[in-house]
Design a protein around this motif. Sequence first.
Motif, PDB file in Angstrom:
ATOM      1  N   LYS A 102      -4.010  -2.926   8.698  1.00 14.08           N
ATOM      2  CA  LYS A 102      -3.339  -4.332   9.054  1.00 14.08           C
ATOM      3  C   LYS A 102      -4.726  -5.085   9.430  1.00 14.08           C
ATOM      4  CE  LYS A 102      -0.800  -6.773  12.459  1.00 14.08           C
ATOM      5  NZ  LYS A 102      -0.112  -6.965  13.840  1.00 14.08           N
TER       6      LYS A 102
ATOM      7  N   SER B 116       0.735  -1.076   0.176  1.00  7.76           N
ATOM      8  CA  SER B 116       0.116  -0.055  -0.148  1.00  7.76           C
ATOM      9  C   SER B 116       0.824   1.110  -0.096  1.00  7.76           C
ATOM     10  CB  SER B 116      -0.797   0.125   1.190  1.00  7.76           C
ATOM     11  OG  SER B 116      -1.883   1.260   1.312  1.00  7.76           O
TER      12      SER B 116
ATOM     13  N   TYR C  64     -10.604  -7.936   2.200  1.00 11.16           N
ATOM     14  CA  TYR C  64      -9.243  -8.114   2.792  1.00 11.16           C
ATOM     15  C   TYR C  64      -8.282  -7.359   1.649  1.00 11.16           C
ATOM     16  CZ  TYR C  64      -5.223 -10.778   4.237  1.00 11.16           C
ATOM     17  OH  TYR C  64      -3.698 -11.134   4.762  1.00 11.16           O
TER      18      TYR C  64
ATOM     19  N   LYS D 233      -6.300  -3.943   2.918  1.00  7.63           N
ATOM     20  CA  LYS D 233      -4.567  -3.973   2.909  1.00  7.63           C
ATOM     21  C   LYS D 233      -4.219  -2.887   1.723  1.00  7.63           C
ATOM     22  CE  LYS D 233      -0.639  -6.839   2.809  1.00  7.63           C
ATOM     23  NZ  LYS D 233      -0.011  -8.012   2.688  1.00  7.63           N
TER      24      LYS D 233
END
Length: 129
Positions: free
Chosen positions: A43, A8, A34, A38
């Motif tokens: 996290k 990221s 997810y 991310k």
Amino acid sequence: MGIDTTVSQFKSEKVALLFLPEGEFHELGLLYVYYLLKNRGVKVLYLGADVPLADVQFIAHAKKTDFLYTHLTSLSVNFNVEKFLHNLHSKIQDLPIIISGPFTVNYKKNLPSNLQLKRSLQEVKDYIS
């Protein structure tokens, strides 16, 4: 998995716990969330499918998560949504819990203040942004 290699450009201190409740095995929607999280630098603790609420409760508090996320896609005939929502809220009252998936589109009953329904992919993306 491609999600593991996602890097990221954003930095976030947030920790999200993703899970599917007992009896839910369809992970594709949750895996997409997810990836989106991310990609935004969040996290993610990914528990996967068929997770008992007692385990969710323990990990959520042990790992000091900021919010929980579940995506309900293919609920079994004997899955009681009302009971699940009540149990989820009674076990985890101090954290925001985000719920998405097809069942949310037509769900009209009142929810405890820490439960939020995301009724479309756009609502999910807006929340994550």
